[in-house]
Motif scaffolding. Structure first.
Motif, PDB file in Angstrom:
ATOM      1  N   LEU A  47       0.830  -1.205   0.000  1.00  0.00           N
ATOM      2  CA  LEU A  47       0.000   0.000   0.000  1.00  0.00           C
ATOM      3  C   LEU A  47       0.865   1.257   0.000  1.00  0.00           C
ATOM      4  N   GLN A  48       0.365   2.283  -0.638  1.00  0.00           N
ATOM      5  CA  GLN A  48       0.967   3.602  -0.494  1.00  0.00           C
ATOM      6  C   GLN A  48       0.627   4.138   0.895  1.00  0.00           C
ATOM      7  N   THR A  49       1.528   4.924   1.480  1.00  0.00           N
ATOM      8  CA  THR A  49       1.261   5.477   2.808  1.00  0.00           C
ATOM      9  C   THR A  49       1.506   6.975   2.824  1.00  0.00           C
ATOM     10  N   GLU A  50       0.756   7.619   3.688  1.00  0.00           N
ATOM     11  CA  GLU A  50       0.925   9.056   3.907  1.00  0.00           C
ATOM     12  C   GLU A  50       1.013   9.313   5.398  1.00  0.00           C
ATOM     13  N   GLY A  57      -0.162   9.294  13.100  1.00  0.00           N
ATOM     14  CA  GLY A  57      -1.239   8.733  12.294  1.00  0.00           C
ATOM     15  C   GLY A  57      -0.773   8.406  10.886  1.00  0.00           C
ATOM     16  N   VAL A  58      -1.497   7.514  10.237  1.00  0.00           N
ATOM     17  CA  VAL A  58      -1.126   7.027   8.905  1.00  0.00           C
ATOM     18  C   VAL A  58      -2.386   6.872   8.052  1.00  0.00           C
ATOM     19  N   ILE A  59      -2.269   7.213   6.795  1.00  0.00           N
ATOM     20  CA  ILE A  59      -3.288   6.887   5.804  1.00  0.00           C
ATOM     21  C   ILE A  59      -2.650   5.923   4.811  1.00  0.00           C
ATOM     22  N   GLY A  60      -3.289   4.788   4.586  1.00  0.00           N
ATOM     23  CA  GLY A  60      -2.817   3.823   3.606  1.00  0.00           C
ATOM     24  C   GLY A  60      -3.787   3.744   2.441  1.00  0.00           C
ATOM     25  N   ILE A  61      -3.245   3.583   1.231  1.00  0.00           N
ATOM     26  CA  ILE A  61      -4.084   3.559   0.025  1.00  0.00           C
ATOM     27  C   ILE A  61      -3.737   2.339  -0.818  1.00  0.00           C
ATOM     28  N   TRP A  62      -4.763   1.563  -1.134  1.00  0.00           N
ATOM     29  CA  TRP A  62      -4.659   0.405  -2.017  1.00  0.00           C
ATOM     30  C   TRP A  62      -5.385   0.767  -3.300  1.00  0.00           C
ATOM     31  N   GLU A  63      -4.616   1.124  -4.317  1.00  0.00           N
ATOM     32  CA  GLU A  63      -5.211   1.521  -5.589  1.00  0.00           C
ATOM     33  C   GLU A  63      -5.573   0.276  -6.402  1.00  0.00           C
ATOM     34  N   PRO A  64      -6.668   0.337  -7.140  1.00  0.00           N
ATOM     35  CA  PRO A  64      -7.071  -0.826  -7.943  1.00  0.00           C
ATOM     36  C   PRO A  64      -6.200  -0.982  -9.186  1.00  0.00           C
ATOM     37  N   GLU A  65      -6.118  -2.211  -9.673  1.00  0.00           N
ATOM     38  CA  GLU A  65      -5.481  -2.438 -10.964  1.00  0.00           C
ATOM     39  C   GLU A  65      -6.396  -1.893 -12.048  1.00  0.00           C
ATOM     40  N   ARG A 121      -8.833  -8.501  -5.808  1.00  0.00           N
ATOM     41  CA  ARG A 121      -8.502  -7.379  -6.698  1.00  0.00           C
ATOM     42  C   ARG A 121      -9.662  -6.385  -6.627  1.00  0.00           C
ATOM     43  N   PRO A 122      -9.539  -5.369  -5.799  1.00  0.00           N
ATOM     44  CA  PRO A 122     -10.663  -4.437  -5.612  1.00  0.00           C
ATOM     45  C   PRO A 122     -10.957  -3.650  -6.882  1.00  0.00           C
ATOM     46  N   PRO A 123     -12.245  -3.449  -7.199  1.00  0.00           N
ATOM     47  CA  PRO A 123     -12.632  -2.660  -8.369  1.00  0.00           C
ATOM     48  C   PRO A 123     -12.626  -1.155  -8.106  1.00  0.00           C
ATOM     49  N   GLY A 124     -12.187  -0.774  -6.933  1.00  0.00           N
ATOM     50  CA  GLY A 124     -12.073   0.631  -6.564  1.00  0.00           C
ATOM     51  C   GLY A 124     -10.940   0.782  -5.566  1.00  0.00           C
ATOM     52  N   THR A 125     -10.890   1.914  -4.906  1.00  0.00           N
ATOM     53  CA  THR A 125      -9.813   2.205  -3.958  1.00  0.00           C
ATOM     54  C   THR A 125     -10.180   1.769  -2.552  1.00  0.00           C
ATOM     55  N   ILE A 126      -9.243   1.132  -1.868  1.00  0.00           N
ATOM     56  CA  ILE A 126      -9.380   0.846  -0.439  1.00  0.00           C
ATOM     57  C   ILE A 126      -8.455   1.802   0.305  1.00  0.00           C
ATOM     58  N   LYS A 127      -9.024   2.510   1.251  1.00  0.00           N
ATOM     59  CA  LYS A 127      -8.246   3.438   2.064  1.00  0.00           C
ATOM     60  C   LYS A 127      -8.324   2.996   3.519  1.00  0.00           C
ATOM     61  N   VAL A 128      -7.202   3.047   4.216  1.00  0.00           N
ATOM     62  CA  VAL A 128      -7.193   2.719   5.643  1.00  0.00           C
ATOM     63  C   VAL A 128      -6.678   3.931   6.410  1.00  0.00           C
ATOM     64  N   ILE A 129      -7.391   4.259   7.480  1.00  0.00           N
ATOM     65  CA  ILE A 129      -7.065   5.440   8.289  1.00  0.00           C
ATOM     66  C   ILE A 129      -6.708   4.963   9.688  1.00  0.00           C
ATOM     67  N   PHE A 130      -5.456   5.147  10.070  1.00  0.00           N
ATOM     68  CA  PHE A 130      -5.010   4.829  11.425  1.00  0.00           C
ATOM     69  C   PHE A 130      -4.886   6.151  12.163  1.00  0.00           C
ATOM     70  N   GLN A 131      -5.891   6.424  12.959  1.00  0.00           N
ATOM     71  CA  GLN A 131      -6.115   7.758  13.516  1.00  0.00           C
ATOM     72  C   GLN A 131      -5.567   7.915  14.930  1.00  0.00           C
ATOM     73  N   PRO A 132      -4.828   8.982  15.188  1.00  0.00           N
ATOM     74  CA  PRO A 132      -4.357   9.252  16.549  1.00  0.00           C
ATOM     75  C   PRO A 132      -5.446   9.882  17.409  1.00  0.00           C
ATOM     76  N   ALA A 133      -5.186   9.941  18.699  1.00  0.00           N
ATOM     77  CA  ALA A 133      -5.899  10.818  19.635  1.00  0.00           C
ATOM     78  C   ALA A 133      -7.413  10.666  19.640  1.00  0.00           C
ATOM     79  N   GLU A 134      -7.898   9.434  19.594  1.00  0.00           N
ATOM     80  CA  GLU A 134      -9.341   9.250  19.767  1.00  0.00           C
ATOM     81  C   GLU A 134      -9.755   9.561  21.190  1.00  0.00           C
ATOM     82  N   GLU A 135      -8.885   9.226  22.155  1.00  0.00           N
ATOM     83  CA  GLU A 135      -9.234   9.408  23.561  1.00  0.00           C
ATOM     84  C   GLU A 135      -9.417  10.873  23.935  1.00  0.00           C
TER      85      GLU A 135
END
Length: 387
Positions: A47-50, A57-65, A121-135
């Motif tokens: 995955l691409q990461t930001e 915190g991290v945002i991960g992106i799984w782009e479709p083929e 093989r996703p037909p669209g984008t999967i994004k994952v959000i690992f979010q800080p500071a929920e508490e």
């Protein structure tokens, strides 16, 4: 593609991931090692990461083929919170994962790994959000600021549920968290001698009148709501013959509706103005921390329910969880109302309760939770392709 076979081969990996995260807790805005660990895991999955220079915190992106992309591809996002609490554990103050965020990270990471292992093989984008500071109730808003949910069509989160809400082995397709608001208040009166109260303005009396009056605030009785004064400080125990001119207090305000919470706060402000005028005092209110009530979308909930039934069966698919506890996940839909969202409530035999320093749960729920989340991604894209 057979997810179940992939899940069965991953149990050991899932437990190892959880053990690492559980043993390395970090508090809100300090989740630096956790961020690095997640970036490494997402990179291994391709995955691409930001990441960000001003926060964790991290945002991960799984782009479709390209060959799999439909004409109007969806973006489906999964979110996990990553911070731990700071609390006393056996007399030692330390960071401690007693709210299940280590489990939430494990489930989302493992759901991605299940999909990868199964050759999805996703037909669209999967994004994952690992979010800080929920508490602290601030992390979701920060991720919104960073553009984490820009372009997202469906958003899924999860939360372990205490045994009082969900038995072990069951899961719910939606968690209806309530909205909450912390209000800090000050009363400014006028000091005088205790023998001459008519020359002063007693801040304690004004605060007491304010408290009594806000208990008479009425809203729609079909929507659970509450107002509590949770702290008050005034006067000096060494100056008992002095009319105090200053009081400080806090209010905990809750409702199962965002609109009702706004209505209650407006009425609290009105009570403050009237009480101040009646006593000749000055009352100031300062909102300081808010969480949003859940805005659950039926389509997202339907996809989650189908996934729970696939994994646990109809008999273990529980009704929606309704809880007064807050969760900043719902800021995503509050700020972006077009997003179709829900949270998985995962029964796991959790005792004695969330935020207890010795909270424990059946870790086998991590496996079923990851399986449910992976299937939810698939069901969501399938639904999108059929519309």
């Amino acid at each position: 593609m057979e997810l179940t076979a992939s899940v069965q081969t991953m149990r050991s990996s899932i437990m190892q991931t959880f053990s690492h995260l559980h043993e390395h807790p970090e508090t809100s805005w300090k989740e630096e090692e956790t961020t690095r660990f997640i970036v490494q895991r997402l990179a291994l999955l391709g995955l691409q990461t930001e990441t960000f220079t001003d926060c964790t915190g991290v945002i991960g992106i799984w782009e479709p083929e390209e060959a799999t992309v439909r004409q109007e591809p969806l973006t489906v996002a999964l979110r996990a919170d990553i911070d731990a609490l700071w609390q006393s554990v056996d007399g030692e103050w330390r960071a401690n994962h007693s709210c299940g965020h280590d489990a939430h990270m494990t489930v989302v990471l493992s759901a991605l790994e299940i999909l990868k292992k199964a050759g999805y093989r996703p037909p669209g984008t999967i994004k994952v959000i690992f979010q800080p500071a929920e508490e602290t109730g601030e992390g979701a808003l920060k991720m919104v600021e960073k553009g984490a949910v820009e372009g997202v069509d469906y958003l899924y989160g999860l939360h372990l549920r205490p045994i009082q809400e969900l038995p072990d082995g069951k899961a719910s397709p939606a968690i209806y968290n309530g909205a909450s608001l912390l209000v800090r208040g000050e009363v400014q009166g006028l000091t005088s001698h205790g023998a001459r109260p008519h020359l002063g303005v007693n801040a304690i009396e004004a605060a007491a009148a304010f408290l009594q009056t806000i208990q008479n605030i009425h809203t729609n009785p079909m929507i659970p709501s509450s107002i509590k004064m949770t702290s008050i400080r005034a006067g000096d125990e060494n100056s008992t013959n002095v009319i105090p001119d200053y009081a400080r207090f806090t209010l905990d305000v809750r409702s199962q509706s965002n609109q009702t919470l706004d209505e209650i706060y407006e009425k609290i402000q009105s009570v403050a103005r009237c009480t101040a005028e009646m006593y000749g005092a000055h009352i100031t209110l300062q909102p300081d921390g808010r969480t949003a009530a859940a805005e659950v979308h039926d389509e997202a909930k339907a996809c989650m329910r189908q996934s729970i039934q696939d994994v646990l069966g109809q008999e273990n698919t529980a009704p929606d969880v309704i809880t007064p506890g807050g969760e900043d996940f719902h800021f995503y839909t509050l700020k972006h109302p077009h997003i179709k969202a829900t949270m998985l409530g995962l029964g796991c035999g959790l005792t004695p309760g969330l935020h207890h320093p010795h909270m424990q749960f059946n870790r086998e729920a991590l496996v079923s939770g990851a399986h449910i989340m992976a299937r939810t991604v698939i069901h969501t894209f399938q639904k999108g392709e059929s519309t």
